[in-house]
Design a protein around this motif. Structure first.
Motif, mmCIF file in Angstrom:
data_model
loop_
_atom_site.group_PDB
_atom_site.id
_atom_site.type_symbol
_atom_site.label_atom_id
_atom_site.label_comp_id
_atom_site.label_asym_id
_atom_site.label_seq_id
_atom_site.Cartn_x
_atom_site.Cartn_y
_atom_site.Cartn_z
ATOM 1 N N ILE A 1 0.876 -1.166 0.000
ATOM 2 C CA ILE A 1 0.000 0.000 0.000
ATOM 3 C C ILE A 1 0.915 1.218 0.000
ATOM 4 O O ILE A 1 1.868 1.279 0.784
ATOM 5 N N ILE B 1 1.052 5.384 0.305
ATOM 6 C CA ILE B 1 0.290 6.529 0.791
ATOM 7 C C ILE B 1 1.057 7.802 0.484
ATOM 8 O O ILE B 1 2.244 7.905 0.805
ATOM 9 N N ARG B 2 0.392 8.775 -0.097
ATOM 10 C CA ARG B 2 1.037 10.066 -0.345
ATOM 11 C C ARG B 2 1.008 10.882 0.955
ATOM 12 O O ARG B 2 0.144 11.721 1.193
ATOM 13 N N TRP C 1 6.036 9.671 -0.578
ATOM 14 C CA TRP C 1 5.167 8.517 -0.344
ATOM 15 C C TRP C 1 5.720 7.633 0.767
ATOM 16 O O TRP C 1 6.929 7.448 0.885
ATOM 17 N N ALA D 1 -6.122 0.246 1.603
ATOM 18 C CA ALA D 1 -5.641 1.438 0.897
ATOM 19 C C ALA D 1 -6.741 2.484 0.793
ATOM 20 O O ALA D 1 -6.491 3.688 0.951
ATOM 21 N N SER E 1 -6.548 6.202 2.547
ATOM 22 C CA SER E 1 -6.740 7.378 1.716
ATOM 23 C C SER E 1 -7.805 8.292 2.305
ATOM 24 O O SER E 1 -7.645 9.515 2.330
ATOM 25 N N SER F 1 -3.714 7.196 -2.410
ATOM 26 C CA SER F 1 -3.058 5.928 -2.071
ATOM 27 C C SER F 1 -3.180 4.968 -3.245
ATOM 28 O O SER F 1 -4.084 5.090 -4.077
ATOM 29 N N TYR G 1 -3.044 0.641 -3.994
ATOM 30 C CA TYR G 1 -2.809 -0.749 -3.635
ATOM 31 C C TYR G 1 -2.097 -1.349 -4.831
ATOM 32 O O TYR G 1 -2.626 -1.349 -5.950
#
Length: 209
Positions: A8, A10-11, A38, A54, A58, A65, A67
């Motif tokens: 996963i 993630i920003r 990220w 994910a 988000s 995000s 996946y």
């Protein structure tokens, strides 16, 4: 041995904020920086629940995000989320040299997230070719990773991360996240439980001293 990645992405750059959100998933996970923008997450049940996890992250973190799955002998896949809503998806099958509809990949959003537009153009052009060649599809996952600056996201899974030594984990800045307990019992509830259980077995319990 072939690569298997279940990650996963993630920003988000705040690890404490991401850790807090991860604990609410009630699942063991590993968190580490993927690049300067990220964070990467490997959860113990990502193969079954990664897309939903994910989506949740988000929404919880109000960000984007992915996946992301890569099975080296079979193909790769991503789901892209924005504030909890699925905004794009792509699947490439190495065995049949086939892929999902490129229109569903959401290249307009990918362009906003990309750090390497040349790599993104290669991914897009390879998928939109009338007769996509085998090499285009086999190289597509690398174009995707290069486009987002995610070249390090390879061999990422909870099982694999669990085999790394402390020095190896420290080198990539990885930490394991313990889930928040689902239930917490107060002292009063424990005493009442003992009381009623004793009542059923031995008759009334005497609390007088």
């Amino acid at each position: 041995m072939s690569e298997f990645t279940f990650a996963i992405l993630i920003r988000e750059t705040n690890k404490a904020k991401a850790s807090s959100a991860l604990r609410k998933l009630h699942v063991h996970s590993c968190l580490f920086p993927a690049n300067g923008e990220w964070l990467a997450v490997a959860t113990e049940n990502a193969a079954e629940s990664g897309a939903e996890q994910a989506r949740y992250l988000s929404a919880e973190l109000k960000t984007h995000s992915f996946y992301f799955i890569h099975a080296e002998d079979h193909g790769w896949h991503y789901d892209l989320f924005e504030h909890g809503e699925r905004k794009g998806t792509l699947e490439i099958n190495y065995e049949t040299y086939d892929h999902s509809n490129p229109d569903h990949a959401n290249f307009s959003l990918l362009k906003k997230l990309a750090v390497n537009e040349v790599a993104l153009a290669r991914l897009k052009n390879g998928l939109h070719a009338r007769n996509a060649q085998g090499d285009d599809l086999l190289n597509s996952v690398e174009h995707f990773r290069q486009a987002l600056g995610l070249e390090t996201i390879s061999w990422v899974s909870f099982d694999y991360m669990s085999t790394l030594s402390k020095d190896q984990l420290d080198e990539v800045g990885a930490v394991f996240i313990e889930p928040t307990n689902r239930k917490r019992f107060s002292a009063d509830s424990i005493i009442l439980g003992l009381y009623f259980n004793h009542q059923r077995v031995d008759g009334p319990m005497d609390f007088h001293v």
